[in-house]
Motif scaffolding. Structure first.
Motif, PDB file in Angstrom:
ATOM      1  N   CYS A   1      -0.457  -3.707  -1.048  1.00 51.59           N
ATOM      2  CA  CYS A   1      -1.537  -2.785  -1.443  1.00 51.59           C
ATOM      3  C   CYS A   1      -1.014  -1.415  -1.860  1.00 51.59           C
ATOM      4  O   CYS A   1      -1.592  -0.768  -2.729  1.00 51.59           O
ATOM      5  CB  CYS A   1      -2.546  -2.641  -0.300  1.00 51.59           C
ATOM      6  SG  CYS A   1      -3.956  -1.617  -0.737  1.00 51.59           S
TER       7      CYS A   1
ATOM      8  N   TYR B   1       1.574   3.087 -15.669  1.00 53.25           N
ATOM      9  CA  TYR B   1       0.809   2.484 -14.567  1.00 53.25           C
ATOM     10  C   TYR B   1       0.237   1.133 -15.013  1.00 53.25           C
ATOM     11  O   TYR B   1       0.402   0.121 -14.320  1.00 53.25           O
ATOM     12  CB  TYR B   1      -0.307   3.431 -14.155  1.00 53.25           C
ATOM     13  CG  TYR B   1      -1.186   2.940 -13.024  1.00 53.25           C
ATOM     14  CD1 TYR B   1      -0.669   2.684 -11.762  1.00 53.25           C
ATOM     15  CD2 TYR B   1      -2.554   2.739 -13.232  1.00 53.25           C
ATOM     16  CE1 TYR B   1      -1.486   2.244 -10.721  1.00 53.25           C
ATOM     17  CE2 TYR B   1      -3.380   2.306 -12.194  1.00 53.25           C
ATOM     18  CZ  TYR B   1      -2.842   2.061 -10.954  1.00 53.25           C
ATOM     19  OH  TYR B   1      -3.653   1.628  -9.917  1.00 53.25           O
TER      20      TYR B   1
ATOM     21  N   SER C   1      -3.106   2.716   5.730  1.00 50.69           N
ATOM     22  CA  SER C   1      -3.644   3.817   6.552  1.00 50.69           C
ATOM     23  C   SER C   1      -4.813   4.550   5.909  1.00 50.69           C
ATOM     24  O   SER C   1      -5.566   5.232   6.593  1.00 50.69           O
ATOM     25  CB  SER C   1      -2.532   4.824   6.871  1.00 50.69           C
ATOM     26  OG  SER C   1      -2.114   5.476   5.693  1.00 50.69           O
ATOM     27  N   ARG C   2      -4.952   4.440   4.582  1.00 49.47           N
ATOM     28  CA  ARG C   2      -6.024   5.156   3.882  1.00 49.47           C
ATOM     29  C   ARG C   2      -6.516   4.297   2.725  1.00 49.47           C
ATOM     30  O   ARG C   2      -5.906   3.291   2.388  1.00 49.47           O
ATOM     31  CB  ARG C   2      -5.512   6.493   3.318  1.00 49.47           C
ATOM     32  CG  ARG C   2      -5.179   7.544   4.360  1.00 49.47           C
ATOM     33  CD  ARG C   2      -4.784   8.864   3.706  1.00 49.47           C
ATOM     34  NE  ARG C   2      -3.578   8.741   2.894  1.00 49.47           N
ATOM     35  CZ  ARG C   2      -3.521   8.877   1.574  1.00 49.47           C
ATOM     36  NH1 ARG C   2      -4.604   9.161   0.898  1.00 49.47           N
ATOM     37  NH2 ARG C   2      -2.376   8.741   0.923  1.00 49.47           N
TER      38      ARG C   2
ATOM     39  N   ARG D   1       3.471   6.174   4.515  1.00 44.99           N
ATOM     40  CA  ARG D   1       4.476   7.231   4.704  1.00 44.99           C
ATOM     41  C   ARG D   1       4.098   8.219   5.793  1.00 44.99           C
ATOM     42  O   ARG D   1       4.950   8.756   6.469  1.00 44.99           O
ATOM     43  CB  ARG D   1       4.681   7.987   3.377  1.00 44.99           C
ATOM     44  CG  ARG D   1       5.374   7.175   2.307  1.00 44.99           C
ATOM     45  CD  ARG D   1       5.214   7.800   0.956  1.00 44.99           C
ATOM     46  NE  ARG D   1       3.794   7.954   0.616  1.00 44.99           N
ATOM     47  CZ  ARG D   1       3.343   8.419  -0.524  1.00 44.99           C
ATOM     48  NH1 ARG D   1       4.192   8.821  -1.450  1.00 44.99           N
ATOM     49  NH2 ARG D   1       2.045   8.508  -0.752  1.00 44.99           N
ATOM     50  N   THR D   2       2.794   8.482   5.996  1.00 42.33           N
ATOM     51  CA  THR D   2       2.383   9.575   6.880  1.00 42.33           C
ATOM     52  C   THR D   2       2.086   9.083   8.296  1.00 42.33           C
ATOM     53  O   THR D   2       1.085   8.376   8.509  1.00 42.33           O
ATOM     54  CB  THR D   2       1.119  10.259   6.306  1.00 42.33           C
ATOM     55  OG1 THR D   2       1.302  10.427   4.889  1.00 42.33           O
ATOM     56  CG2 THR D   2       0.861  11.606   6.944  1.00 42.33           C
TER      57      THR D   2
HETATM   58  N1  LIG Z   1      -8.136   4.100  -6.251  1.00 39.30           N
HETATM   59  C1  LIG Z   1      -8.569   3.309  -7.229  1.00 39.30           C
HETATM   60  O1  LIG Z   1      -9.636   3.540  -7.829  1.00 39.30           O
HETATM   61  C2  LIG Z   1      -7.752   2.090  -7.621  1.00 39.30           C
HETATM   62  C3  LIG Z   1      -8.222   1.267  -8.683  1.00 39.30           C
HETATM   63  C4  LIG Z   1      -7.512   0.126  -9.004  1.00 39.30           C
HETATM   64  C5  LIG Z   1      -6.375  -0.220  -8.291  1.00 39.30           C
HETATM   65  N2  LIG Z   1      -5.932   0.591  -7.282  1.00 39.30           N
HETATM   66  C6  LIG Z   1      -4.741   0.150  -6.531  1.00 39.30           C
HETATM   67  O2  LIG Z   1      -5.142  -0.091  -5.202  1.00 39.30           O
HETATM   68  C7  LIG Z   1      -4.082   0.230  -4.302  1.00 39.30           C
HETATM   69  C8  LIG Z   1      -4.560   1.250  -3.257  1.00 39.30           C
HETATM   70  O3  LIG Z   1      -5.063   2.376  -3.938  1.00 39.30           O
HETATM   71  P1  LIG Z   1      -5.676   3.638  -3.147  1.00 39.30           P
HETATM   72  O4  LIG Z   1      -6.320   4.497  -4.163  1.00 39.30           O
HETATM   73  O5  LIG Z   1      -6.429   3.158  -1.990  1.00 39.30           O
HETATM   74  O6  LIG Z   1      -4.316   4.336  -2.695  1.00 39.30           O
HETATM   75  P2  LIG Z   1      -4.035   5.665  -1.786  1.00 39.30           P
HETATM   76  O7  LIG Z   1      -5.318   6.115  -1.155  1.00 39.30           O
HETATM   77  O8  LIG Z   1      -3.303   6.619  -2.631  1.00 39.30           O
HETATM   78  O9  LIG Z   1      -3.022   5.112  -0.717  1.00 39.30           O
HETATM   79  C9  LIG Z   1      -3.321   3.991  -0.012  1.00 39.30           C
HETATM   80  C10 LIG Z   1      -2.297   3.765   1.072  1.00 39.30           C
HETATM   81  O10 LIG Z   1      -0.983   3.531   0.554  1.00 39.30           O
HETATM   82  C11 LIG Z   1      -0.060   4.368   1.252  1.00 39.30           C
HETATM   83  N3  LIG Z   1       1.052   4.638   0.336  1.00 39.30           N
HETATM   84  C12 LIG Z   1       0.984   5.221  -0.876  1.00 39.30           C
HETATM   85  N4  LIG Z   1       2.219   5.294  -1.414  1.00 39.30           N
HETATM   86  C13 LIG Z   1       3.066   4.732  -0.513  1.00 39.30           C
HETATM   87  C14 LIG Z   1       4.476   4.524  -0.473  1.00 39.30           C
HETATM   88  N5  LIG Z   1       5.259   4.905  -1.499  1.00 39.30           N
HETATM   89  N6  LIG Z   1       5.010   3.939   0.615  1.00 39.30           N
HETATM   90  C15 LIG Z   1       4.239   3.565   1.655  1.00 39.30           C
HETATM   91  N7  LIG Z   1       2.911   3.723   1.677  1.00 39.30           N
HETATM   92  C16 LIG Z   1       2.332   4.308   0.599  1.00 39.30           C
HETATM   93  C17 LIG Z   1      -0.893   5.582   1.651  1.00 39.30           C
HETATM   94  O11 LIG Z   1      -0.381   6.300   2.769  1.00 39.30           O
HETATM   95  P3  LIG Z   1       0.691   7.518   2.609  1.00 39.30           P
HETATM   96  O12 LIG Z   1       0.206   8.388   1.507  1.00 39.30           O
HETATM   97  O13 LIG Z   1       0.705   8.157   3.954  1.00 39.30           O
HETATM   98  O14 LIG Z   1       1.992   6.841   2.280  1.00 39.30           O
HETATM   99  C18 LIG Z   1      -2.199   4.908   2.040  1.00 39.30           C
HETATM  100  O15 LIG Z   1      -2.108   4.343   3.328  1.00 39.30           O
HETATM  101  C19 LIG Z   1      -2.929   0.735  -5.163  1.00 39.30           C
HETATM  102  O16 LIG Z   1      -2.047  -0.334  -5.432  1.00 39.30           O
HETATM  103  C20 LIG Z   1      -3.625   1.191  -6.437  1.00 39.30           C
HETATM  104  O17 LIG Z   1      -2.762   1.146  -7.553  1.00 39.30           O
HETATM  105  C21 LIG Z   1      -6.604   1.735  -6.924  1.00 39.30           C
END
Ligand SMILES: NC(=O)c1ccc[n+]([C@@H]2O[C@H](COP(=O)([O-])OP(=O)(O)OC[C@H]3O[C@@H](n4cnc5c(N)ncnc54)[C@H](OP(=O)(O)O)[C@@H]3O)[C@@H](O)[C@H]2O)c1
Length: 274
Positions: free
Chosen positions: A107, A171, A31-32, A54-55
């Protein structure tokens, strides 16, 4: 930085092809952030999508937006991926609705807690469950539906933190385990025509999130952080989504058990991590 259609950022441009036309794909956390970019790119490429987060409001606005763009409505469910029964029920429902699954993307993920002296056992176990536990249960639940489709592709979203050391060891350790999990499952599920690969994004420039806020609120710190990157720019979620789409497509039929960093050769975290 202006938002553009297609290419490195923004929404997929008209006719942007990703080789996923007609594929039935389930994405957790769609979703995000990165998950949303993956869902949007796949939907624009003609895939049928199921996603959870979740949202509920975020899922509703994603559905409305995809529908308004003519990409159909994804099958969605509001749930926490760390709740095993809810996740399993969702995968089962998606597999039945689509009469099989061609692709699965783990993801959803993230970190709890800070440095090793502050992080408690709950921070460690929650971080493990969000990333590794969720991925293992997702794949287990999806296997019958991938088999029904005659095989398929699983993409595990790990992180630069899983192979380059930095703060928040809980992490990094969980992300390293996801990379290993993908390689092991590729061997175990390969006989069924199921490919499994891990993708490790670098620090992504996601609108409104951590690095984007740092870019506008602390430009000097952001400039120090990005100076070591060869082009001085963080990777975008669109660039990561394009690699995920490739791994879901038949163009990558020979790729399994691989770990693909998508990080623009990033090599150093901030004091707070990648
Ligand atoms: N951001 C970065 O720079 C980065 C870098 C390297 C790797 N990553 C990895 O890439 C992936 C996505 O990262 P992001 O930064 O895009 O994440 P995010 O914006 O925090 O969340 C992405 C999505 O995951 C959902 N989500 C989070 N926790 C959840 C849960 N416990 N159950 C169900 N849905 C959940 C969120 O919706 P809700 O909050 O509504 O649940 C949202 O739709 C993750 O695995 C992260 O570890 C991120």
């Amino acid at each position: 930085m202006a938002s553009v259609s297609g290419g490195r950022e923004g929404r997929p441009g008209p006719g942007e092809r990703s080789g996923v036309d007609g594929k039935r794909v389930l994405v957790t956390g769609g979703s995000r952030g990165l998950g949303e970019q993956i869902v949007r790119l796949l939907a624009a490429g003609g895939a049928r999508l199921a996603t959870c987060a979740r949202t509920p409001e975020h899922l509703r606005s994603l559905t409305a937006s995809l529908s308004a763009e003519g990409h159909g409505e994804p099958f969605t469910s509001a749930l926490d991926v760390t709740a095993p029964e809810l996740l399993e029920r969702f995968v089962e429902a998606a597999g039945i609705r689509f009469s099989g699954l061609d692709g699965v993307v783990a993801c959803a993920g993230g970190a709890r807690g800070r440095g090793v002296e502050e992080a408690d056992s709950q921070d460690w176990s929650l971080t493990w469950e969000m990333n590794v536990g969720h991925t293992a249960r997702l794949v287990k639940a999806a296997v019958p539906h991938l088999r029904r489709a005659g095989g398929g592709s699983v993409v595990v979203i790990a992180s630069i933190s899983g192979w380059k050391p930095g703060p928040q060891a809980q992490y990094g350790a969980a992300k390293a385990a996801q990379i290993h999990l993908a390689a092991s499952l590729a061997r175990e599920l390969g006989p069924d025509g199921i490919r499994v690969n891990a993708v490790s994004p670098g620090s992504m420039l996601i609108p409104g999130k951590r690095w984007d806020r740092m870019r506008t609120e602390e430009p000097e710190a952001y400039a120090r952080f990005t100076a070591e990157l060869p082009r001085g720019e963080l990777v975008t979620p669109r660039e990561v989504a394009q690699v995920v789409a490739f791994l879901l497509s038949d163009a990558s039929s020979g790729v399994s058990g691989a770990h693909l960093p998508v990080d623009r050769a990033q090599n150093a975290p901030t004091p707070g991590g990648y």
